[in-house]
Write a protein that holds these residues in place. Structure first.
Motif, PDB file in Angstrom:
ATOM      1  N   ARG A  94       0.831  -1.213   0.000  1.00 30.24           N
ATOM      2  CA  ARG A  94       0.000   0.000   0.000  1.00 30.24           C
ATOM      3  C   ARG A  94       0.867   1.265   0.000  1.00 30.24           C
ATOM      4  N   SER A  95       1.908   1.283   0.785  1.00 32.81           N
ATOM      5  CA  SER A  95       2.756   2.479   0.812  1.00 32.81           C
ATOM      6  C   SER A  95       3.534   2.622  -0.494  1.00 32.81           C
ATOM      7  N   GLN A  96       3.950   1.515  -1.095  1.00 35.74           N
ATOM      8  CA  GLN A  96       4.624   1.575  -2.388  1.00 35.74           C
ATOM      9  C   GLN A  96       3.675   2.089  -3.464  1.00 35.74           C
ATOM     10  N   ALA A  97       2.415   1.674  -3.402  1.00 37.21           N
ATOM     11  CA  ALA A  97       1.428   2.155  -4.371  1.00 37.21           C
ATOM     12  C   ALA A  97       1.229   3.662  -4.236  1.00 37.21           C
ATOM     13  N   ARG A  98       1.101   4.115  -3.010  1.00 30.74           N
ATOM     14  CA  ARG A  98       0.910   5.549  -2.768  1.00 30.74           C
ATOM     15  C   ARG A  98       2.086   6.341  -3.341  1.00 30.74           C
ATOM     16  N   GLU A  99       3.304   5.874  -3.075  1.00 30.36           N
ATOM     17  CA  GLU A  99       4.498   6.553  -3.581  1.00 30.36           C
ATOM     18  C   GLU A  99       4.558   6.505  -5.114  1.00 30.36           C
ATOM     19  N   ARG A 100       4.287   5.353  -5.691  1.00 29.77           N
ATOM     20  CA  ARG A 100       4.339   5.196  -7.158  1.00 29.77           C
ATOM     21  C   ARG A 100       3.276   6.044  -7.847  1.00 29.77           C
ATOM     22  N   SER A 101       2.145   6.257  -7.208  1.00 31.46           N
ATOM     23  CA  SER A 101       1.057   7.035  -7.822  1.00 31.46           C
ATOM     24  C   SER A 101       1.483   8.469  -8.128  1.00 31.46           C
ATOM     25  N   MET A 102       2.475   8.974  -7.419  1.00 32.39           N
ATOM     26  CA  MET A 102       2.946  10.337  -7.659  1.00 32.39           C
ATOM     27  C   MET A 102       3.535  10.509  -9.063  1.00 32.39           C
ATOM     28  N   LEU A 103       3.980   9.414  -9.664  1.00 28.61           N
ATOM     29  CA  LEU A 103       4.485   9.477 -11.046  1.00 28.61           C
ATOM     30  C   LEU A 103       3.377   9.816 -12.039  1.00 28.61           C
ATOM     31  N   PHE A 104       2.125   9.592 -11.629  1.00 28.00           N
ATOM     32  CA  PHE A 104       0.981   9.785 -12.517  1.00 28.00           C
ATOM     33  C   PHE A 104       0.059  10.897 -12.030  1.00 28.00           C
ATOM     34  N   SER A 105       0.575  11.810 -11.229  1.00 28.44           N
ATOM     35  CA  SER A 105      -0.266  12.866 -10.679  1.00 28.44           C
ATOM     36  C   SER A 105      -0.639  13.884 -11.763  1.00 28.44           C
ATOM     37  N   VAL A 106      -1.744  14.549 -11.558  1.00 31.55           N
ATOM     38  CA  VAL A 106      -2.194  15.594 -12.491  1.00 31.55           C
ATOM     39  C   VAL A 106      -1.147  16.702 -12.553  1.00 31.55           C
ATOM     40  N   ARG A 107      -0.593  17.093 -11.420  1.00 38.43           N
ATOM     41  CA  ARG A 107       0.418  18.154 -11.391  1.00 38.43           C
ATOM     42  C   ARG A 107       1.612  17.785 -12.249  1.00 38.43           C
ATOM     43  N   ARG A 108       2.080  16.554 -12.128  1.00 47.20           N
ATOM     44  CA  ARG A 108       3.236  16.123 -12.934  1.00 47.20           C
ATOM     45  C   ARG A 108       2.885  16.121 -14.424  1.00 47.20           C
ATOM     46  N   MET A 109       1.690  15.682 -14.762  1.00 44.62           N
ATOM     47  CA  MET A 109       1.263  15.667 -16.157  1.00 44.62           C
ATOM     48  C   MET A 109       1.203  17.087 -16.712  1.00 44.62           C
ATOM     49  N   VAL A 110       0.602  18.009 -15.976  1.00 38.74           N
ATOM     50  CA  VAL A 110       0.491  19.398 -16.425  1.00 38.74           C
ATOM     51  C   VAL A 110       1.874  20.008 -16.594  1.00 38.74           C
ATOM     52  N   ASP A 111       2.759  19.797 -15.629  1.00 43.09           N
ATOM     53  CA  ASP A 111       4.122  20.322 -15.734  1.00 43.09           C
ATOM     54  C   ASP A 111       4.828  19.784 -16.975  1.00 43.09           C
ATOM     55  N   GLY A 112       4.612  18.512 -17.282  1.00 44.87           N
ATOM     56  CA  GLY A 112       5.206  17.916 -18.474  1.00 44.87           C
ATOM     57  C   GLY A 112       4.694  18.554 -19.754  1.00 44.87           C
ATOM     58  N   TYR A 113       3.384  18.810 -19.796  1.00 42.98           N
ATOM     59  CA  TYR A 113       2.807  19.477 -20.974  1.00 42.98           C
ATOM     60  C   TYR A 113       3.354  20.895 -21.115  1.00 42.98           C
ATOM     61  N   VAL A 114       3.446  21.614 -20.019  1.00 47.26           N
ATOM     62  CA  VAL A 114       3.968  22.987 -20.070  1.00 47.26           C
ATOM     63  C   VAL A 114       5.395  22.979 -20.609  1.00 47.26           C
ATOM     64  N   ARG A 115       6.227  22.070 -20.097  1.00 42.42           N
ATOM     65  CA  ARG A 115       7.611  21.987 -20.590  1.00 42.42           C
ATOM     66  C   ARG A 115       7.649  21.650 -22.077  1.00 42.42           C
ATOM     67  N   ALA A 116       6.797  20.728 -22.508  1.00 39.04           N
ATOM     68  CA  ALA A 116       6.766  20.348 -23.924  1.00 39.04           C
ATOM     69  C   ALA A 116       6.340  21.526 -24.798  1.00 39.04           C
ATOM     70  N   TYR A 117       5.303  22.252 -24.371  1.00 39.19           N
ATOM     71  CA  TYR A 117       4.855  23.431 -25.148  1.00 39.19           C
ATOM     72  C   TYR A 117       5.913  24.518 -25.177  1.00 39.19           C
ATOM     73  N   GLU A 118       6.555  24.751 -24.037  1.00 36.04           N
ATOM     74  CA  GLU A 118       7.615  25.761 -24.000  1.00 36.04           C
ATOM     75  C   GLU A 118       8.770  25.383 -24.909  1.00 36.04           C
ATOM     76  N   LYS A 119       9.125  24.128 -24.913  1.00 33.57           N
ATOM     77  CA  LYS A 119      10.198  23.658 -25.781  1.00 33.57           C
ATOM     78  C   LYS A 119       9.811  23.804 -27.258  1.00 33.57           C
ATOM     79  N   ALA A 120       8.575  23.450 -27.579  1.00 33.78           N
ATOM     80  CA  ALA A 120       8.104  23.540 -28.960  1.00 33.78           C
ATOM     81  C   ALA A 120       8.021  25.008 -29.420  1.00 33.78           C
ATOM     82  N   ALA A 121       7.702  25.905 -28.483  1.00 30.45           N
ATOM     83  CA  ALA A 121       7.545  27.322 -28.837  1.00 30.45           C
ATOM     84  C   ALA A 121       8.887  28.042 -28.956  1.00 30.45           C
ATOM     85  N   SER A 122       9.940  27.476 -28.405  1.00 31.72           N
ATOM     86  CA  SER A 122      11.238  28.181 -28.422  1.00 31.72           C
ATOM     87  C   SER A 122      12.077  27.808 -29.638  1.00 31.72           C
TER      88      SER A 122
END
Length: 122
Positions: A94-122
């Motif tokens: 259960r604790s490993q699942a909780r920790e692993r779930s952070m790899l799939f958080s909405v915040r991490r996904m949004v940050d990844g999209y922002v970085r990708a858009y910024e890279k594409a725009a530069s």
């Protein structure tokens, strides 16, 4: 088995997460799968997970699951019995699942999209 297994039918989202969280084990017996939404939901629910050892589930779940050989019912039953007898569903998994779930958080996904858009725009 009927005392331990409950087929409850359709549930809404909050009920689904509560059921997954309170279940002794979440079993993912897939033989073929891409990125499994159910696997991510089980992680987010801090569930103790037993999954078939197919590559997509191993990639998504990492060390937050116990794996069995896909299609091998005896191996699945043995892993379930071991997990229940050892109390794995109450602790480490259960604790490993909780920790692993952070790899799939909405915040991490949004940050990844922002970085990708910024890279594409530069």
């Amino acid at each position: 088995m009927s005392k331990r297994l409950h087929l409850i039918g359709p549930v809404n989202e909050p009920q689904k997460y509560a059921l997954m969280h309170h279940a002794d084990l979440v079993i993912l017996p897939s033989r073929f799968e891409g990125l499994s939404i159910v696997a991510i939901e089980a992680l987010a629910s801090s569930s103790a997970i037993i999954a078939s050892g197919i590559q997509p589930l191993r990639e998504a779940l990492g060390d937050a699951a116990v794996y069995f050989n896909a299609g091998d019912e005896q191996d699945l039953a043995a892993k379930m019995s071991l997990a229940l007898a050892s109390g794995a569903s109450q602790g480490g998994l259960r604790s490993q699942a909780r920790e692993r779930s952070m790899l799939f958080s909405v915040r991490r996904m949004v940050d990844g999209y922002v970085r990708a858009y910024e890279k594409a725009a530069s």
